[in-house]
Design a protein around this motif. Structure first.
Motif, PDB file in Angstrom:
ATOM      1  N   TRP A  20       3.474  11.607 -16.106  1.00  0.00           N
ATOM      2  CA  TRP A  20       2.259  11.156 -15.434  1.00  0.00           C
ATOM      3  C   TRP A  20       1.448  10.204 -16.302  1.00  0.00           C
ATOM      4  O   TRP A  20       0.312  10.497 -16.693  1.00  0.00           O
ATOM      5  CB  TRP A  20       1.395  12.355 -15.013  1.00  0.00           C
ATOM      6  CG  TRP A  20       2.059  13.220 -14.005  1.00  0.00           C
ATOM      7  CD1 TRP A  20       2.580  14.461 -14.212  1.00  0.00           C
ATOM      8  CD2 TRP A  20       2.306  12.911 -12.631  1.00  0.00           C
ATOM      9  NE1 TRP A  20       3.146  14.955 -13.059  1.00  0.00           N
ATOM     10  CE2 TRP A  20       2.987  14.022 -12.075  1.00  0.00           C
ATOM     11  CE3 TRP A  20       2.024  11.808 -11.813  1.00  0.00           C
ATOM     12  CZ2 TRP A  20       3.384  14.048 -10.753  1.00  0.00           C
ATOM     13  CZ3 TRP A  20       2.429  11.848 -10.492  1.00  0.00           C
ATOM     14  CH2 TRP A  20       3.102  12.951  -9.972  1.00  0.00           C
ATOM     15  N   PRO A  21       2.008   9.038 -16.613  1.00  0.00           N
ATOM     16  CA  PRO A  21       1.265   8.045 -17.409  1.00  0.00           C
ATOM     17  C   PRO A  21       0.074   7.508 -16.614  1.00  0.00           C
ATOM     18  O   PRO A  21      -0.024   7.673 -15.385  1.00  0.00           O
ATOM     19  CB  PRO A  21       2.295   6.952 -17.670  1.00  0.00           C
ATOM     20  CG  PRO A  21       3.266   7.074 -16.543  1.00  0.00           C
ATOM     21  CD  PRO A  21       3.341   8.539 -16.217  1.00  0.00           C
ATOM     22  N   LEU A  22      -0.803   6.821 -17.314  1.00  0.00           N
ATOM     23  CA  LEU A  22      -2.025   6.309 -16.699  1.00  0.00           C
ATOM     24  C   LEU A  22      -1.733   5.377 -15.538  1.00  0.00           C
ATOM     25  O   LEU A  22      -2.436   5.381 -14.522  1.00  0.00           O
ATOM     26  CB  LEU A  22      -2.867   5.590 -17.762  1.00  0.00           C
ATOM     27  CG  LEU A  22      -4.201   5.005 -17.282  1.00  0.00           C
ATOM     28  CD1 LEU A  22      -5.109   6.100 -16.739  1.00  0.00           C
ATOM     29  CD2 LEU A  22      -4.885   4.243 -18.421  1.00  0.00           C
ATOM     30  N   TRP A  23      -0.670   4.551 -15.678  1.00  0.00           N
ATOM     31  CA  TRP A  23      -0.381   3.595 -14.612  1.00  0.00           C
ATOM     32  C   TRP A  23      -0.039   4.282 -13.297  1.00  0.00           C
ATOM     33  O   TRP A  23      -0.251   3.721 -12.218  1.00  0.00           O
ATOM     34  CB  TRP A  23       0.737   2.636 -15.017  1.00  0.00           C
ATOM     35  CG  TRP A  23       2.078   3.268 -15.286  1.00  0.00           C
ATOM     36  CD1 TRP A  23       2.623   3.552 -16.497  1.00  0.00           C
ATOM     37  CD2 TRP A  23       3.038   3.684 -14.307  1.00  0.00           C
ATOM     38  NE1 TRP A  23       3.865   4.122 -16.355  1.00  0.00           N
ATOM     39  CE2 TRP A  23       4.147   4.207 -15.015  1.00  0.00           C
ATOM     40  CE3 TRP A  23       3.095   3.663 -12.917  1.00  0.00           C
ATOM     41  CZ2 TRP A  23       5.283   4.721 -14.382  1.00  0.00           C
ATOM     42  CZ3 TRP A  23       4.223   4.165 -12.268  1.00  0.00           C
ATOM     43  CH2 TRP A  23       5.299   4.680 -13.014  1.00  0.00           C
ATOM     44  N   SER A  24       0.521   5.517 -13.347  1.00  0.00           N
ATOM     45  CA  SER A  24       0.867   6.211 -12.107  1.00  0.00           C
ATOM     46  C   SER A  24      -0.397   6.535 -11.310  1.00  0.00           C
ATOM     47  O   SER A  24      -0.435   6.390 -10.075  1.00  0.00           O
ATOM     48  CB  SER A  24       1.661   7.477 -12.408  1.00  0.00           C
ATOM     49  OG  SER A  24       0.896   8.407 -13.140  1.00  0.00           O
ATOM     50  N   TYR A  25      -1.451   6.964 -12.005  1.00  0.00           N
ATOM     51  CA  TYR A  25      -2.719   7.233 -11.318  1.00  0.00           C
ATOM     52  C   TYR A  25      -3.365   5.933 -10.843  1.00  0.00           C
ATOM     53  O   TYR A  25      -3.978   5.886  -9.764  1.00  0.00           O
ATOM     54  CB  TYR A  25      -3.671   7.981 -12.253  1.00  0.00           C
ATOM     55  CG  TYR A  25      -3.178   9.360 -12.634  1.00  0.00           C
ATOM     56  CD1 TYR A  25      -3.267  10.424 -11.742  1.00  0.00           C
ATOM     57  CD2 TYR A  25      -2.620   9.595 -13.891  1.00  0.00           C
ATOM     58  CE1 TYR A  25      -2.807  11.695 -12.086  1.00  0.00           C
ATOM     59  CE2 TYR A  25      -2.164  10.858 -14.245  1.00  0.00           C
ATOM     60  CZ  TYR A  25      -2.259  11.896 -13.339  1.00  0.00           C
ATOM     61  OH  TYR A  25      -1.802  13.142 -13.679  1.00  0.00           O
ATOM     62  N   ALA A  49       0.823  -1.208   0.000  1.00  0.00           N
ATOM     63  CA  ALA A  49       0.000   0.000   0.000  1.00  0.00           C
ATOM     64  C   ALA A  49       0.857   1.258   0.000  1.00  0.00           C
ATOM     65  O   ALA A  49       0.597   2.218  -0.744  1.00  0.00           O
ATOM     66  CB  ALA A  49      -0.936  -0.013   1.214  1.00  0.00           C
ATOM     67  N   VAL A  50       1.907   1.264   0.823  1.00  0.00           N
ATOM     68  CA  VAL A  50       2.771   2.436   0.895  1.00  0.00           C
ATOM     69  C   VAL A  50       3.524   2.634  -0.421  1.00  0.00           C
ATOM     70  O   VAL A  50       3.634   3.761  -0.937  1.00  0.00           O
ATOM     71  CB  VAL A  50       3.749   2.302   2.077  1.00  0.00           C
ATOM     72  CG1 VAL A  50       4.765   3.429   2.057  1.00  0.00           C
ATOM     73  CG2 VAL A  50       2.988   2.293   3.396  1.00  0.00           C
ATOM     74  N   LEU A  51       4.048   1.565  -0.992  1.00  0.00           N
ATOM     75  CA  LEU A  51       4.778   1.669  -2.250  1.00  0.00           C
ATOM     76  C   LEU A  51       3.867   2.121  -3.394  1.00  0.00           C
ATOM     77  O   LEU A  51       4.280   2.914  -4.251  1.00  0.00           O
ATOM     78  CB  LEU A  51       5.421   0.325  -2.586  1.00  0.00           C
ATOM     79  CG  LEU A  51       6.614  -0.076  -1.721  1.00  0.00           C
ATOM     80  CD1 LEU A  51       7.031  -1.509  -2.026  1.00  0.00           C
ATOM     81  CD2 LEU A  51       7.795   0.863  -1.936  1.00  0.00           C
ATOM     82  N   LEU A  52       2.646   1.611  -3.417  1.00  0.00           N
ATOM     83  CA  LEU A  52       1.705   2.009  -4.464  1.00  0.00           C
ATOM     84  C   LEU A  52       1.404   3.502  -4.405  1.00  0.00           C
ATOM     85  O   LEU A  52       1.121   4.125  -5.440  1.00  0.00           O
ATOM     86  CB  LEU A  52       0.400   1.223  -4.328  1.00  0.00           C
ATOM     87  CG  LEU A  52       0.434  -0.233  -4.786  1.00  0.00           C
ATOM     88  CD1 LEU A  52      -0.825  -0.963  -4.329  1.00  0.00           C
ATOM     89  CD2 LEU A  52       0.591  -0.334  -6.297  1.00  0.00           C
ATOM     90  N   LEU A  53       1.484   4.090  -3.238  1.00  0.00           N
ATOM     91  CA  LEU A  53       1.210   5.514  -3.097  1.00  0.00           C
ATOM     92  C   LEU A  53       2.430   6.368  -3.415  1.00  0.00           C
ATOM     93  O   LEU A  53       2.350   7.335  -4.184  1.00  0.00           O
ATOM     94  CB  LEU A  53       0.725   5.809  -1.675  1.00  0.00           C
ATOM     95  CG  LEU A  53       0.482   7.284  -1.338  1.00  0.00           C
ATOM     96  CD1 LEU A  53      -0.628   7.846  -2.219  1.00  0.00           C
ATOM     97  CD2 LEU A  53       0.136   7.439   0.134  1.00  0.00           C
ATOM     98  N   VAL A  54       3.586   6.030  -2.839  1.00  0.00           N
ATOM     99  CA  VAL A  54       4.748   6.908  -2.922  1.00  0.00           C
ATOM    100  C   VAL A  54       5.502   6.764  -4.244  1.00  0.00           C
ATOM    101  O   VAL A  54       5.973   7.761  -4.812  1.00  0.00           O
ATOM    102  CB  VAL A  54       5.697   6.650  -1.725  1.00  0.00           C
ATOM    103  CG1 VAL A  54       6.967   7.494  -1.846  1.00  0.00           C
ATOM    104  CG2 VAL A  54       4.988   6.966  -0.420  1.00  0.00           C
ATOM    105  N   TYR A  55       5.620   5.547  -4.778  1.00  0.00           N
ATOM    106  CA  TYR A  55       6.409   5.347  -5.994  1.00  0.00           C
ATOM    107  C   TYR A  55       5.932   6.221  -7.161  1.00  0.00           C
ATOM    108  O   TYR A  55       6.729   6.931  -7.781  1.00  0.00           O
ATOM    109  CB  TYR A  55       6.399   3.876  -6.396  1.00  0.00           C
ATOM    110  CG  TYR A  55       7.227   3.586  -7.622  1.00  0.00           C
ATOM    111  CD1 TYR A  55       8.607   3.421  -7.532  1.00  0.00           C
ATOM    112  CD2 TYR A  55       6.633   3.500  -8.880  1.00  0.00           C
ATOM    113  CE1 TYR A  55       9.369   3.171  -8.661  1.00  0.00           C
ATOM    114  CE2 TYR A  55       7.389   3.259 -10.019  1.00  0.00           C
ATOM    115  CZ  TYR A  55       8.758   3.091  -9.902  1.00  0.00           C
ATOM    116  OH  TYR A  55       9.515   2.858 -11.021  1.00  0.00           O
ATOM    117  N   PRO A  56       4.623   6.231  -7.489  1.00  0.00           N
ATOM    118  CA  PRO A  56       4.205   7.085  -8.602  1.00  0.00           C
ATOM    119  C   PRO A  56       4.321   8.575  -8.300  1.00  0.00           C
ATOM    120  O   PRO A  56       4.491   9.379  -9.224  1.00  0.00           O
ATOM    121  CB  PRO A  56       2.745   6.674  -8.844  1.00  0.00           C
ATOM    122  CG  PRO A  56       2.303   6.052  -7.573  1.00  0.00           C
ATOM    123  CD  PRO A  56       3.513   5.398  -6.988  1.00  0.00           C
TER     124      PRO A  56
END
Length: 513
Positions: free
Chosen positions: A270-275, A254-261
């Motif tokens: 800001w590609p779609l995968w980042s959102y 959860a933390v990585l999914l938030l901070v990495y992008p």
């Protein structure tokens, strides 16, 4: 304070000695006490000498952590000049440490209960020192980022153990004197990091340059290891527990999914995968929460006590903590980048410019910890947030009013005000936040607050760093673009701090005493 394990198991006896540490700047006015806070035989035989040496070892580890959270920002331009690389990599050099720390903090506390706190303390100190040496030997940005993440992981192993160990060697009558040292020492360390970092980078001791900001940890780690080996007692939880590995994986994801992008998105457009990644963080966090509730229903020990989040005061404290520590970490990074990139200051001069903020933090922490926090409680935190926001806003106005080229003296009043505000918040914040939970939830709450402190720092560096580098990439001249970028980031930080003042009304009115 209790450990996350103990807080999760209500059938334990109330006497506890294996608490995780309070946050690095916990208020000295209300140290935890416990019937089990009796000195070890070795400490008693030494007439108190070993117990104070043990405290020195714990303080040394806390200082290393706070220095490594703040000291690297001042060296970042020199690192980039040496290695090259993108602005995103500069953000990761700071964020990798706080991110791995935030992810593994609660896990580190649990490992202390499983394998022994003294053993984990020594292992964490040794690993931290070794990783610091590897950081100094890095030959590429990728290697430095990886070793920084490993540093954060070892910090998460060692920091939850120290205070619990200290409580075992200090009787209740001396505990207040011991814990009273934390506020001033940690406050100066947190904000004084850029000053020391600037000196070490500019001094180029033995040709080490920026690498000295990591090498300074090595003698501190060696000393803390040797002293801890002799002065701190072997200790572990009275009842063996198990580590919730699926829970570790879920909260880490959860933390990585938030901070990495947040860090990578700007450089990649800001590609779609980042959102998509940021959106996915919420359901993963909900899965983690569901698992923690299921473990509690089965009578097992969750990583985080689910009942914590039914307390409005604690939830409000978490919101304030994320914003405050995010703004603090982002502010230090933006300030040092502006001074070096925008004004062309050397690392030494840039570090010296931040001295008023370090002095202000020491003054604010002392006043708040000794008098204001105990007398006014939550109002002290709110007053500190307002003063910090005003100081940060004044910094932005000073940059604008001087045409983007302020002198250190022109910045000093705003830096002093912001520093006093920071100190006013940090000293009483954690005691007040923990007043919103019951006694058997205190240990788990303390671990969550530690993790939120580091997570907030990661988010602050990611968000404000992204704003700064995005704005600095556009403009008629590099100097003007950098000044405009700094102003934008500073206004965002000031606004966030002002908004958090309202959220602070949800916090408990006063700490428990």
């Amino acid at each position: 304070m209790t450990s996350p394990v103990e807080a999760a198991e209500p059938d334990r006896a109330p006497a506890r000695s294996d608490a995780p540490p309070p946050l690095p700047l916990t208020s000295p006015s209300s140290p935890p006490s416990s019937p089990s806070s009796s000195p070890s035989p070795s400490a008693t035989r030494a007439g108190g000498r070993l117990r104070w040496l043990g405290l020195a070892a714990v303080l040394a580890v806390e200082v290393m952590d706070l220095l490594d959270t703040t000291i690297v920002g001042i060296a970042s331009p020199s690192i980039r000049a040496d290695f090259g690389g993108s602005s995103t990599q500069i953000q990761w050099i700071t964020a990798a440490y706080t991110l791995s720390f935030a992810v593994l903090m609660i896990t580190g506390a649990r490992l202390g209960d499983i394998v022994g706190r003294h053993r984990m303390f020594l292992l964490g100190v040794a690993g931290f020192g070794a990783c610091s040496a590897l950081c100094a030997c890095a030959v590429s940005p990728g290697m430095l980022i990886g070793t920084r993440a490993a540093q954060g992981a070892f910090a998460a192993m060692v920091l939850p153990q120290g205070i619990g160990l200290i409580r075992e060697v200090f009787p209740a009558a001396e505990a207040g004197r011991a814990f009273a040292l934390f506020g001033p020492v940690m406050g100066v360390s947190a904000v004084g990091g850029p000053v020391l970092g600037g000196y070490l980078t500019d001094a180029d001791l033995l040709g080490t340059g920026w690498r000295a900001v990591f090498l300074i940890n090595v003698p501190l780690a060696v000393a803390a290891f040797l002293v801890g080996l002799r002065a701190l007692p072997a200790s572990r939880a009275p009842r063996r527990t198990q580590l919730d590995l699926p829970g570790v994986v879920l909260v880490s994801a959860a933390v990585l999914l938030l901070v990495y992008p947040l860090v990578e998105g700007r450089d990649l457009g800001w590609p779609l995968w980042s959102y998509a990644m940021m959106a996915a963080a919420l359901p993963v966090l909900l899965l983690f929460a569901r698992r923690q509730r299921a473990l509690r229903r089965r009578g097992r020990s969750p990583l985080v006590e689910p009942s914590l989040f039914r307390h409005r005061g604690f939830d409000g404290s978490l919101a304030v903590g994320v914003v405050f520590f995010g703004a603090m970490s982002g502010l230090i990074l933006i300030l040092t980048l502006f001074l070096q990139y925008g004004l062309g200051d050397s690392p030494l001069r840039a570090g010296a410019t931040t001295i008023p903020m370090a002095l202000g933090t020491a003054v604010g922490a002392t006043l708040s910890g000794v008098w204001l926090g105990a007398r006014f409680g939550r109002l002290t935190v709110q007053g500190g947030l307002v003063l910090t926001a005003a100081g940060v806003g004044a910094l932005a106005l000073t940059v604008h009013g001087t045409g983007g080229t302020p002198t250190g003296w022109q910045l000093s009043p705003a830096l002093l005000a912001a520093g006093i505000g920071l100190g006013m918040v940090m000293a009483p914040f954690f005691d007040i936040a923990l007043a919103g939970v019951s006694d058997d939830e205190t240990g788990s709450a303390s671990g969550v607050l530690n993790a939120v402190q580091q997570l907030g720092g990661s988010i602050g560096v990611a968000v404000l760093g992204t704003v700064f580098f995005s704005r600095a990439a556009h403009g008629t001249s590099p100097a003007r673009a950098t000044a405009a970028a700094a102003q934008t980031a500073l206004w965002i930080a000031a606004a966030a701090l002002a908004v958090s003042t309202a959220a602070a009304f949800l916090m408990p009115r006063r700490a428990h005493h």
